[in-house]
Design an enzyme around this catalytic site. Sequence first.
Site, PDB file in Angstrom:
ATOM      1  N   THR A 171     -21.047 -28.222  98.832  1.00 11.74           N
ATOM      2  CA  THR A 171     -21.928 -27.862  99.940  1.00 11.74           C
ATOM      3  C   THR A 171     -20.992 -27.822 101.113  1.00 11.74           C
ATOM      4  OG1 THR A 171     -23.869 -29.048  99.079  1.00 11.74           O
ATOM      5  CG2 THR A 171     -23.735 -28.886 101.459  1.00 11.74           C
TER       6      THR A 171
ATOM      7  N   ARG B 270     -36.162 -26.459  93.051  1.00 10.88           N
ATOM      8  CA  ARG B 270     -35.650 -27.748  93.543  1.00 10.88           C
ATOM      9  C   ARG B 270     -34.970 -27.547  94.900  1.00 10.88           C
ATOM     10  NH1 ARG B 270     -30.286 -29.737  95.012  1.00 10.88           N
ATOM     11  NH2 ARG B 270     -30.245 -31.970  94.672  1.00 10.88           N
ATOM     12  N   VAL B 271     -35.333 -28.353  95.882  1.00  5.35           N
ATOM     13  CA  VAL B 271     -34.654 -28.323  97.179  1.00  5.35           C
ATOM     14  C   VAL B 271     -33.972 -29.678  97.349  1.00  5.35           C
ATOM     15  CG1 VAL B 271     -34.969 -28.178  99.681  1.00  5.35           C
ATOM     16  CG2 VAL B 271     -36.275 -26.669  98.178  1.00  5.35           C
ATOM     17  N   GLY B 272     -32.706 -29.665  97.698  1.00  5.43           N
ATOM     18  CA  GLY B 272     -31.954 -30.918  97.842  1.00  5.43           C
ATOM     19  C   GLY B 272     -31.929 -31.415  99.272  1.00  5.43           C
ATOM     20  N   ASP B 273     -30.985 -32.308  99.528  1.00  6.32           N
ATOM     21  CA  ASP B 273     -30.896 -32.937 100.849  1.00  6.32           C
ATOM     22  C   ASP B 273     -30.430 -31.981 101.950  1.00  6.32           C
ATOM     23  OD1 ASP B 273     -28.382 -32.808  99.612  1.00  6.32           O
ATOM     24  OD2 ASP B 273     -27.631 -34.612 100.606  1.00  6.32           O
TER      25      ASP B 273
ATOM     26  N   THR C  88     -22.750 -34.258 101.833  1.00 12.31           N
ATOM     27  CA  THR C  88     -22.627 -33.449 100.615  1.00 12.31           C
ATOM     28  C   THR C  88     -22.735 -34.433  99.454  1.00 12.31           C
ATOM     29  OG1 THR C  88     -20.219 -33.671 100.473  1.00 12.31           O
ATOM     30  CG2 THR C  88     -21.046 -31.769 101.687  1.00 12.31           C
ATOM     31  N   GLY C  89     -22.983 -33.905  98.279  1.00 13.02           N
ATOM     32  CA  GLY C  89     -23.066 -34.767  97.109  1.00 13.02           C
ATOM     33  C   GLY C  89     -24.472 -34.820  96.553  1.00 13.02           C
ATOM     34  N   HIS C  90     -24.766 -35.888  95.838  1.00 11.76           N
ATOM     35  CA  HIS C  90     -26.024 -35.965  95.088  1.00 11.76           C
ATOM     36  C   HIS C  90     -27.230 -36.079  96.019  1.00 11.76           C
ATOM     37  CE1 HIS C  90     -28.831 -37.796  92.050  1.00 11.76           C
ATOM     38  NE2 HIS C  90     -28.440 -36.662  91.517  1.00 11.76           N
ATOM     39  N   GLY C  91     -27.964 -34.972  96.123  1.00  8.88           N
ATOM     40  CA  GLY C  91     -29.026 -34.867  97.122  1.00  8.88           C
ATOM     41  C   GLY C  91     -30.134 -35.879  96.963  1.00  8.88           C
TER      42      GLY C  91
HETATM   43  N1  ASP Z   1     -26.144 -32.045  98.334  1.00  8.04           N
HETATM   44  C1  ASP Z   1     -26.344 -30.847  97.551  1.00  8.04           C
HETATM   45  C2  ASP Z   1     -27.697 -30.908  96.893  1.00  8.04           C
HETATM   46  O1  ASP Z   1     -28.061 -31.962  96.405  1.00  8.04           O
HETATM   47  C3  ASP Z   1     -25.334 -30.595  96.492  1.00  8.04           C
HETATM   48  C4  ASP Z   1     -23.912 -30.955  96.743  1.00  8.04           C
HETATM   49  O2  ASP Z   1     -23.525 -31.232  97.864  1.00  8.04           O
HETATM   50  O3  ASP Z   1     -23.131 -30.988  95.770  1.00  8.04           O
HETATM   51  O4  ASP Z   1     -28.325 -29.890  96.797  1.00  8.04           O
END
Ligand code: ASP
Length: 350
Positions: free
Chosen positions: A199, A227-230, A250-253
């Site tokens: 991201t 699906r909508v993430g963070d 960034t990372g696991h939403g």
């Molecule tokens: N944060 C993003 C999401 O969860 C994905 C990512 O940053 O890898 O959609």
Amino acid sequence: MAPNISRRNFIKKSTAAGVGAALMGPGSATESMAQTGGEGGSLPVVISSANGLEAVKKAMELLKAGSDPLDAVIAGVNIVEDDPNDMSVGYGGLPNEDGEVELDASCMHGPTHRAGAVGALKCIKNPSKVARLVMERSNRIFLVGEGALRFALAHGFKKENLLTDKAREIWLQWKDNLSTHDDWEPPKDKEGNPITHGTINCNAVDTHGSVAGVTTTSGLPFKVAGRVGDSALIGAGLYLDNEVGAAGSTGHGEANIKVAGAHTVVEFMRQGIQPEEACLRALQRIVDVQKRTAKWYGDLQNVNFYAVNKKGQYAAAAIFSESRYSVATAEGARRLDSAYLLKKPAAPKK
Ligand code: ASP
């Protein structure tokens, strides 16, 4: 295997348990921790995830020319959205499980405290521009799916195919390998491509101390449609307050959404906590929440925060070591190592 707790984390835990002060003399870790606010302190400054080196350069160039900070960060992330080789953002992003690219983005403008966001947007390669349009040309904040697309088309955006051949091949390979009990067969002689995800979050403070931020992504690869993430969520993937500073992720939403991460970082900074420590404390909350569930560590995936305060002090931190970030200041643009809570576990032996 239990993760190694980094020195910083050990110090924090010890101090929290009340033993730190007794163990540490002058010049102690407690003291140095209080001083590690991250870098910087001069304006303007632009910070982003590691994939944003070109973005921070562009944003800095615009800030120096007197641009509004939101114009600057959006122009910066547009470079990454347009780049087919970044498979985590915009055009060329990895698709959802049905092979369709769905994009999420959010933006905030400090001086007016306005926000805009889009989720699960198809066929438009610059969702950050649409998020901005939602902010400027509607009295709403967040549009998703078909409605977001219609809003973009009404404002002159053109539909494009966002799925590059490279992203389609990787998706196909994922689908082929899902099960041995379906009609999809993997190609006979193909090497497995690593699944990339990411991201871009980019935040800026201009010479007057005004802040702006944007986060844009294609989300987790092969996610369930819709699906909508963070990244699209104000308060999770992005938050700022012109009185304090800006933060994004960034990372696991899903892990981040549960602690409203970016908002948490900004609220720590509001209390006078320096950016690095603010990021680490918000990450610790994510870890604490995960610990409440069984097998928490196995489930724990990385989350990164990027933060800058109004004075121009900045930092990034991740749950696991070996993350980096990009920054541009008067000294130029560069990548730096992020702070972290836990040593990255070694990859399992094959
Ligand atoms: N944060 C993003 C999401 O969860 C994905 C990512 O940053 O890898 O959609």
